[in-house]
Enzyme design. Structure first.
Site, PDB file in Angstrom:
ATOM      1  N   GLU A  89      -4.964  -5.066  10.657  1.00 22.11           N
ATOM      2  CA  GLU A  89      -3.959  -4.030  10.869  1.00 22.11           C
ATOM      3  C   GLU A  89      -4.243  -3.326  12.197  1.00 22.11           C
ATOM      4  O   GLU A  89      -5.054  -2.386  12.249  1.00 22.11           O
ATOM      5  CB  GLU A  89      -3.991  -3.004   9.734  1.00 22.11           C
ATOM      6  CG  GLU A  89      -3.682  -3.587   8.373  1.00 22.11           C
ATOM      7  CD  GLU A  89      -3.137  -2.533   7.402  1.00 22.11           C
ATOM      8  OE1 GLU A  89      -2.104  -2.823   6.779  1.00 22.11           O
ATOM      9  OE2 GLU A  89      -3.716  -1.444   7.291  1.00 22.11           O
ATOM     10  N   GLY A  99       2.832   2.157  10.918  1.00 21.73           N
ATOM     11  CA  GLY A  99       3.767   3.265  10.761  1.00 21.73           C
ATOM     12  C   GLY A  99       4.500   3.635  12.039  1.00 21.73           C
ATOM     13  O   GLY A  99       5.144   4.681  12.115  1.00 21.73           O
ATOM     14  N   GLU A 110      -6.627   4.417   8.197  1.00 18.51           N
ATOM     15  CA  GLU A 110      -6.535   5.862   7.941  1.00 18.51           C
ATOM     16  C   GLU A 110      -7.858   6.401   7.389  1.00 18.51           C
ATOM     17  O   GLU A 110      -8.243   7.538   7.667  1.00 18.51           O
ATOM     18  CB  GLU A 110      -5.352   6.141   7.002  1.00 18.51           C
ATOM     19  CG  GLU A 110      -4.035   5.953   7.745  1.00 18.51           C
ATOM     20  CD  GLU A 110      -2.912   5.332   6.946  1.00 18.51           C
ATOM     21  OE1 GLU A 110      -2.936   5.403   5.706  1.00 18.51           O
ATOM     22  OE2 GLU A 110      -2.002   4.763   7.577  1.00 18.51           O
ATOM     23  N   SER A 117       3.820  -2.223  10.350  1.00 17.22           N
ATOM     24  CA  SER A 117       5.276  -2.284  10.511  1.00 17.22           C
ATOM     25  C   SER A 117       5.873  -3.642  10.114  1.00 17.22           C
ATOM     26  O   SER A 117       6.786  -4.137  10.777  1.00 17.22           O
ATOM     27  CB  SER A 117       5.678  -1.896  11.937  1.00 17.22           C
ATOM     28  OG  SER A 117       5.256  -0.566  12.207  1.00 17.22           O
ATOM     29  N   ASN A 155       0.870  -1.175   0.000  1.00 20.54           N
ATOM     30  CA  ASN A 155       0.000   0.000   0.000  1.00 20.54           C
ATOM     31  C   ASN A 155       0.909   1.227   0.000  1.00 20.54           C
ATOM     32  O   ASN A 155       1.556   1.517   1.000  1.00 20.54           O
ATOM     33  CB  ASN A 155      -0.880  -0.039   1.256  1.00 20.54           C
ATOM     34  CG  ASN A 155      -1.721   1.218   1.416  1.00 20.54           C
ATOM     35  OD1 ASN A 155      -1.759   2.071   0.528  1.00 20.54           O
ATOM     36  ND2 ASN A 155      -2.396   1.329   2.544  1.00 20.54           N
ATOM     37  N   TRP A 156       0.952   1.896  -1.135  1.00 22.70           N
ATOM     38  CA  TRP A 156       1.898   3.028  -1.271  1.00 22.70           C
ATOM     39  C   TRP A 156       1.357   4.310  -0.657  1.00 22.70           C
ATOM     40  O   TRP A 156       2.042   5.325  -0.641  1.00 22.70           O
ATOM     41  CB  TRP A 156       2.248   3.237  -2.761  1.00 22.70           C
ATOM     42  CG  TRP A 156       2.938   2.072  -3.394  1.00 22.70           C
ATOM     43  CD1 TRP A 156       3.353   0.922  -2.779  1.00 22.70           C
ATOM     44  CD2 TRP A 156       3.321   1.931  -4.775  1.00 22.70           C
ATOM     45  NE1 TRP A 156       3.954   0.072  -3.690  1.00 22.70           N
ATOM     46  CE2 TRP A 156       3.942   0.680  -4.917  1.00 22.70           C
ATOM     47  CE3 TRP A 156       3.175   2.744  -5.914  1.00 22.70           C
ATOM     48  CZ2 TRP A 156       4.436   0.215  -6.146  1.00 22.70           C
ATOM     49  CZ3 TRP A 156       3.674   2.292  -7.130  1.00 22.70           C
ATOM     50  CH2 TRP A 156       4.294   1.042  -7.245  1.00 22.70           C
ATOM     51  N   LYS A 157       0.129   4.270  -0.178  1.00 22.79           N
ATOM     52  CA  LYS A 157      -0.486   5.432   0.480  1.00 22.79           C
ATOM     53  C   LYS A 157      -0.296   6.691  -0.376  1.00 22.79           C
ATOM     54  O   LYS A 157      -0.292   6.597  -1.597  1.00 22.79           O
ATOM     55  CB  LYS A 157       0.056   5.573   1.915  1.00 22.79           C
ATOM     56  CG  LYS A 157      -0.141   4.260   2.714  1.00 22.79           C
ATOM     57  CD  LYS A 157       0.063   4.404   4.192  1.00 22.79           C
ATOM     58  CE  LYS A 157      -0.160   3.055   4.872  1.00 22.79           C
ATOM     59  NZ  LYS A 157      -0.039   3.115   6.310  1.00 22.79           N
ATOM     60  N   HIS A 161      -9.407   0.904   5.330  1.00 19.71           N
ATOM     61  CA  HIS A 161      -8.083   1.104   5.931  1.00 19.71           C
ATOM     62  C   HIS A 161      -8.223   1.986   7.173  1.00 19.71           C
ATOM     63  O   HIS A 161      -9.067   2.880   7.200  1.00 19.71           O
ATOM     64  CB  HIS A 161      -7.126   1.749   4.921  1.00 19.71           C
ATOM     65  CG  HIS A 161      -5.716   1.729   5.419  1.00 19.71           C
ATOM     66  ND1 HIS A 161      -5.231   2.683   6.285  1.00 19.71           N
ATOM     67  CD2 HIS A 161      -4.708   0.847   5.212  1.00 19.71           C
ATOM     68  CE1 HIS A 161      -3.975   2.381   6.587  1.00 19.71           C
ATOM     69  NE2 HIS A 161      -3.630   1.274   5.945  1.00 19.71           N
ATOM     70  N   GLY A 176       3.061  -1.117   4.332  1.00 19.65           N
ATOM     71  CA  GLY A 176       3.041   0.321   4.044  1.00 19.65           C
ATOM     72  C   GLY A 176       4.450   0.831   3.763  1.00 19.65           C
ATOM     73  O   GLY A 176       4.961   0.731   2.647  1.00 19.65           O
ATOM     74  N   GLY A 177       5.100   1.355   4.787  1.00 13.33           N
ATOM     75  CA  GLY A 177       6.415   1.999   4.629  1.00 13.33           C
ATOM     76  C   GLY A 177       7.431   1.165   3.863  1.00 13.33           C
ATOM     77  O   GLY A 177       8.115   1.672   2.952  1.00 13.33           O
TER      78      GLY A 177
HETATM   79  P1  13P Z   1       3.233   0.300   7.760  1.00 14.89           P
HETATM   80  O1  13P Z   1       3.781  -0.941   7.130  1.00 14.89           O
HETATM   81  O2  13P Z   1       3.947   1.550   7.320  1.00 14.89           O
HETATM   82  O3  13P Z   1       3.120   0.174   9.247  1.00 14.89           O
HETATM   83  O4  13P Z   1       1.735   0.476   7.210  1.00 14.89           O
HETATM   84  C1  13P Z   1       0.860  -0.587   7.273  1.00 14.89           C
HETATM   85  C2  13P Z   1      -0.362  -0.242   6.525  1.00 14.89           C
HETATM   86  O5  13P Z   1      -1.139   0.596   6.948  1.00 14.89           O
HETATM   87  C3  13P Z   1      -0.600  -0.905   5.242  1.00 14.89           C
HETATM   88  O6  13P Z   1      -1.872  -0.668   4.780  1.00 14.89           O
END
Ligand code: 13P
Length: 250
Positions: free
Chosen positions: A167, A173, A97, A213, A10-12, A95, A234-235
């Site tokens: 998640e 994050g 967020e 993470s 997920n590149w957000k 998600h 994510g990251g």
């Molecule tokens: P991180 O891997 O940066 O913690 O993010 C997880 C995430 O929200 C993937 O959708």
């Protein structure tokens, strides 16, 4: 257990088109002999660019969200029809967020799930508790509610298009990963919830990803657990150097 591992990036809200193209090209090359199922979810603005690069490869194209209505006067939203037109195959919905920053509730998310399924998309439905909910002993209850409400009206046949991503919000994050044992316990619980809704066979088959993470150095331990079938990253998904080792674990 014969479930396939499914690793999604997920590149957000990162990457211009040229940056997205560069990453997508690197992934196509480096994952072409990968054994698992893969997906990348760029921002809407980079979908068309990335679609041309991943088309016909073993990497699926996902969007990070979709509108709850098919089309119409919805300023700022992006519709299922527009995503289909770009070659998008899957959508991430619910998600944390979207839930916590943009205040999406279970009812809205469920509407999106049903609309996405109606248009033939695969769905990654995200669930997960806040830190205070975990500390209050409510992690299972929160994930159960989000799963049950998110899937309301989804048929047993449609369930094959659904992946659940657990998640925990406090792990996203933050560099704090759930321990493999804690994550597996929630995954097992979600599987039980699916069993109650759709039966034992569906529960055994559904893919449940862990997100929060995930890094190269914790991926294998997480995925060694009975109920953890992949990762939503994510990251670490923002660079081939950090994503490929996760995607090629095992
Ligand atoms: P991180 O891997 O940066 O913690 O993010 C997880 C995430 O929200 C993937 O959708």
């Amino acid at each position: 257990m014969s479930r396939n591992y499914y690793i999604a990036g997920n590149w957000k809200m990162h990457k211009t088109r040229s940056e997205a193209a560069e990453l997508a090209k690197a992934l196509v090359t480096q994952l072409k002999d990968g054994k698992h199922k893969y997906l990348v979810a760029p921002s809407f603005t980079a979908l068309e660019t990335v679609a041309a690069i991943v088309k016909g490869t073993n990497i699926l194209l996902g969007a990070q969200d979709v509108a709850s209505e098919e089309q119409g006067a919805h300023t700022g939203e992006v519709s299922v029809l527009q995503l289909k037109d770009l070659g998008v195959q899957a959508v991430i919905l619910g998600h944390s967020e979207r839930r916590h920053v943009y205040k999406e509730d279970d009812e809205l998310i469920n509407k999106k799930v049903k609309l996405a399924l109606k248009h033939g998309f695969e769905v990654i439905l995200c669930v997960g508790e806040l830190l205070e909910e975990r500390e209050a002993g409510k992690a299972e209850a929160v994930c159960e509610t989000q799963t049950v409400k998110g899937l309301e009206g989804v048929s047993a046949a449609e369930l094959s298009k659904i992946t659940i991503a657990y998640e925990p919000v406090w792990a996203i994050g933050t560099g704090k990963t759930a321990t493999p044992e804690d994550a597996d316990a929630i995954h097992a619980y979600i599987r039980k919830v699916i069993g109650k809704l759709y039966g034992a066979d569906a529960a055994a088959k559904i893919i449940i990803q862990y997100g929060g993470s995930v890094k190269a150095d914790n991926a294998a331990q997480l995925m060694a657990k009975e109920n953890i079938d992949g990762a939503l990253v994510g990251g670490a998904a923002l660079k081939a150097d950090t994503f490929v080792p996760i995607a090629k674990f095992g």
